[in-house]
Design a protein around this motif. Sequence first.
Motif, mmCIF file in Angstrom:
data_model
loop_
_atom_site.group_PDB
_atom_site.id
_atom_site.type_symbol
_atom_site.label_atom_id
_atom_site.label_comp_id
_atom_site.label_asym_id
_atom_site.label_seq_id
_atom_site.Cartn_x
_atom_site.Cartn_y
_atom_site.Cartn_z
ATOM 1 N N VAL A 1 14.647 -1.077 3.380
ATOM 2 C CA VAL A 1 15.276 -0.090 4.256
ATOM 3 C C VAL A 1 14.744 -0.171 5.675
ATOM 4 O O VAL A 1 15.358 0.327 6.602
ATOM 5 N N LEU A 2 13.591 -0.811 5.843
ATOM 6 C CA LEU A 2 13.086 -1.045 7.198
ATOM 7 C C LEU A 2 12.418 -2.407 7.162
ATOM 8 O O LEU A 2 11.526 -2.640 6.368
ATOM 9 N N ALA A 3 12.905 -3.327 8.006
ATOM 10 C CA ALA A 3 12.410 -4.699 7.910
ATOM 11 C C ALA A 3 11.509 -5.027 9.082
ATOM 12 O O ALA A 3 11.910 -4.926 10.237
ATOM 13 N N ALA A 4 10.286 -5.402 8.794
ATOM 14 C CA ALA A 4 9.348 -5.945 9.769
ATOM 15 C C ALA A 4 9.327 -5.177 11.083
ATOM 16 O O ALA A 4 9.458 -5.737 12.157
ATOM 17 N N ALA A 5 9.153 -3.861 10.994
ATOM 18 C CA ALA A 5 9.090 -3.053 12.213
ATOM 19 C C ALA A 5 7.694 -3.104 12.807
ATOM 20 O O ALA A 5 6.706 -3.235 12.089
ATOM 21 N N GLU A 6 7.606 -3.000 14.158
ATOM 22 C CA GLU A 6 6.307 -2.925 14.830
ATOM 23 C C GLU A 6 5.611 -1.642 14.392
ATOM 24 O O GLU A 6 6.232 -0.582 14.320
ATOM 25 N N VAL A 7 4.324 -1.733 14.151
ATOM 26 C CA VAL A 7 3.586 -0.524 13.807
ATOM 27 C C VAL A 7 3.141 0.192 15.076
ATOM 28 O O VAL A 7 3.208 1.416 15.165
ATOM 29 N N ALA A 8 2.714 -0.604 16.065
ATOM 30 C CA ALA A 8 2.184 -0.011 17.289
ATOM 31 C C ALA A 8 3.225 0.908 17.924
ATOM 32 O O ALA A 8 4.375 0.520 18.115
ATOM 33 N N GLY A 9 2.825 2.133 18.200
ATOM 34 C CA GLY A 9 3.698 3.056 18.892
ATOM 35 C C GLY A 9 4.699 3.789 18.023
ATOM 36 O O GLY A 9 5.427 4.641 18.507
ATOM 37 N N ALA A 10 4.759 3.443 16.736
ATOM 38 C CA ALA A 10 5.738 4.114 15.872
ATOM 39 C C ALA A 10 5.137 5.400 15.307
ATOM 40 O O ALA A 10 3.922 5.605 15.340
ATOM 41 N N ASP A 11 6.024 6.230 14.787
ATOM 42 C CA ASP A 11 5.589 7.498 14.222
ATOM 43 C C ASP A 11 5.440 7.360 12.704
ATOM 44 O O ASP A 11 6.382 7.003 12.017
ATOM 45 N N LEU A 12 4.236 7.633 12.211
ATOM 46 C CA LEU A 12 3.986 7.470 10.778
ATOM 47 C C LEU A 12 4.904 8.334 9.925
ATOM 48 O O LEU A 12 5.285 7.969 8.822
ATOM 49 N N THR B 1 0.826 -1.209 0.000
ATOM 50 C CA THR B 1 0.000 0.000 0.000
ATOM 51 C C THR B 1 0.857 1.254 0.000
ATOM 52 O O THR B 1 2.032 1.234 0.339
ATOM 53 N N HIS B 2 0.247 2.340 -0.462
ATOM 54 C CA HIS B 2 0.888 3.654 -0.384
ATOM 55 C C HIS B 2 0.270 4.479 0.730
ATOM 56 O O HIS B 2 0.713 5.581 0.996
ATOM 57 N N LYS B 3 -0.787 3.961 1.349
ATOM 58 C CA LYS B 3 -1.546 4.788 2.275
ATOM 59 C C LYS B 3 -1.153 4.468 3.715
ATOM 60 O O LYS B 3 -1.451 3.394 4.235
ATOM 61 N N LEU B 4 -0.531 5.423 4.360
ATOM 62 C CA LEU B 4 -0.002 5.161 5.701
ATOM 63 C C LEU B 4 -1.104 5.019 6.737
ATOM 64 O O LEU B 4 -0.925 4.339 7.739
ATOM 65 N N HIS B 5 -2.271 5.633 6.481
ATOM 66 C CA HIS B 5 -3.333 5.469 7.479
ATOM 67 C C HIS B 5 -3.829 4.019 7.498
ATOM 68 O O HIS B 5 -4.293 3.523 8.508
#
Lengths: 306, 510
Positions: free
Chosen positions: B228-239, B206-210
């Motif tokens: 450039v970023l592998a399997a990072a947690e989404v919860a708590g991260a900054d969009l 997807t291109h949509k960060l929401h």
Amino acid sequence: MSGFLLSWAATVPDYAAPLLIAALGLVICEKAGVLNLAPEGVMAVGAMTGALVVMGGQGPWTGLAVGALAGMALSLCFGLAVVVFRADQTLTGLATVAAGLGLSGLFGRDAVQKPFTGLPRFGETGWGADLPRLLGQQNAVIVLALVLMVAVGLWLGRSRAGLRLRAVGEDPAAADVAGVNVQRVQLLAIAASGLLGGLAGAYLSVVSAQVWVEGMIAGRGWIVVALVIFAGWRPGMVLVGALLFGGAEALMPRLQAVGVAFPVYIGAMLPYALTLVVFVVAMLRQRGADVAPAALGRVFLRQDRH
Amino acid sequence: MTPSDTSGRGRAPALLMRDIDKAFDGHPALTGAGFRLEYGHVHALVGENGAGKSTIMNVATAVYAADAGEVIVDGYGTALRTPAEALSAGLGMVHQHFRLVGRFTVAENVALALGGAGQPCSLSEAARRVREKAAELDFRLDPHARVERLSIAEQQRAEVLRVLLLGARILILDEPTAVLTAAEARALLALVRRLADEGRAVALVTHKLHEVAGYCDRVTIMRQGRTVLAAAEVAGADLNDFARLAVGELPDTPRPAPVTPGAPLLEIENLSVRRGDGSAAVEGLSLSLRAGEILGIAGVGGNGQPELVDCLSGLSPAVAGTVRLAGQEATRAPVRRRRRAGLAVIPADRSDSALIGGLPLAQNLALTGVWRGAFGPFWWLNKARMRRAAETAITERDIRGGGVATPAGLLSGGNAQKLLLARELGPGARVIVAHSPSRGLDLRATRAVHDALRQAVREGAACLLISEDLEEIMTLSNRIAVMNHGRLSAPMPVAEASAQALGALMAGHA
Ligand SMILES: Nc1ncnc2c1ncn2[C@@H]1O[C@H](COP(=O)(O)OP(=O)(O)OP(=O)(O)O)[C@@H](O)[C@H]1O
Ligand SMILES: [Mg+2]
């Protein structure tokens, strides 16, 4: 008059059968997305091989079978080029015609103009001597052709294998991800069209003419190509077209027999012209309904952008 | 789904890809890329256009053969050689461009694939399974409908349903929401979430960060063929961090100053258009568009938008009403006269009706200019001039992924759109009709499209922006109207328009 009509009607199937058989093969091939212009050459090879086999002392059925196999062999060369080596289908088809005509001329050199006994008509067999004329003039291959037409129609339209074959002709990329082996289906379809094209050619020499002469296909292969397009790749319509063309072709000898004077060139041209006119009218009536297999003539490569 | 299917959770990853290299004709699309997907997760794959997202997913499902690297499914390193083998290993993919046979019915498409997986299946059996699965997933889908007659959303449902019917435990969706309206997208994403909660693994491009924030557990970001970023947690991260990683720093664009519109350039009165089957697509539509303004037309897809665009561009006739272009009567004008009057069109389907995939960039760019004699007289095309114009456009618009001689069909979505903009938004453009111009584009490319439209309008053109994306309409337009069942609501200034008010108009109860 009714005697004339009867004798004409009795000969029509004999002219129509080879067209029908070859065209059914071509329908299978093109429904799988392979544009195949080779029938003229494939039929020539079938006719020559069939005649040679029968002259060599084998029975007519063996002649028909070997002729069909020879057609398949040539067709597979075409298939190898277009499916495996991804050659251009139009050019390769034309080259196959040239090769087929050349090969049949070369190997049939010594067989020209030597009549032989081919497949008997029903009326010529022991059991069929009492058949009415309309049936007595027919032969077993004609029956086979009709059965074949129904079988091909049902197989393409109703069977799972037919569905897979049509999928390849419509959208090879979609068929590919659905797990269909596109190349194999296309090769098999080409083989089938060669088999039937060879059989049609062998019919012309072994059953119809019972002699082999160079150039005896006389453009019928091209008629078959046109027939399939005009018939919208539908087996039932192919039968209509084959009867139409066969009917016009059968008319000439009949007219001559009853003494109607006719310039021979006009006579030879008539079947082609008539078929063309009828089909153009038919096409105008179905107006732009796009019936061709969507991927006809396109070479598929999985990695290409589709 | 049986419990044994979900037992993969907590064990080996569903899909593990390492050090994947893949080049097309010597141009690398992937260099050392990787991807790791666990059962029970919705895993977002984000990145700019041409980053290699589709390519790496196609490698996973064996549509493409990687040049190097390994693909491990369920912890087993057996090589998958064909899409069919990938299917039977439980990998199902809904492609960016759907892979359904258009002339077949839904049931036939399903039967086709089911047969391939070695499970004999008749058409009636396939239809029954489609109906069952559709009921289970809460889809409306007629198994005997021809796929080409279905709407895009329905086609997509058919794809999802087929993949699930094939027993996919690992589901890959390549930009599934790019072609959907907001409501359709929400429904699909909710389904995706549910499938993951049932134990499947889902990769969502997807291109949509929401969407990433709302529905995904993990995110992988790709850029120029690398992870450039592998399997990072989404919860708590900054969009915003994700956005920066995906497309780099985006400059803030100031909100445009209110404009004073000039002369009317496009005047439509009582326009009616029919569809091919005779039904009314556009009915009694009137509007007036003035130089220097963008009029946004919001609305759910399928309410007559493509027919309106086709009619304005001269491809289909109006059955009633009048159209005036730059002061000239143009209701029945041929395409060429409209173009000469300054009409520029950016249709929704760029590959189908705007660009010619097999022709090189330079010729695609020259297509409209050739008419005007911009590349020499009618009997002599000046190829050198075409090439120079193309080179300028490529540098000015930052078109990447090919040179002047590259076939346009090989460009990624964003770059193809930039190519189209370069052609349509030249100096002669006075009336711009743009339909979903940023569909399927990454943030940066979307920004480029928006900037180009603003720029053209600032220079005196007028723009009719037709889009299903409310956000796009709200950010770009000076005035907004809503299209519903072929009719247009009265335009309102953007300051008075709220998402609620527009939403009510779009739903048809206002
Ligand atoms: N079949 C192909 N033949 C040639 N080049 C290709 C092919 N597929 C992809 N490419 C090229 O590989 C690169 C990566 O393309 P890919 O489609 O994977 O990008 P993407 O991340 O999916 O972009 P988008 O967001 O636009 O879908 C691009 O430069 C593209 O032009
Ligand atoms: Mg993609």
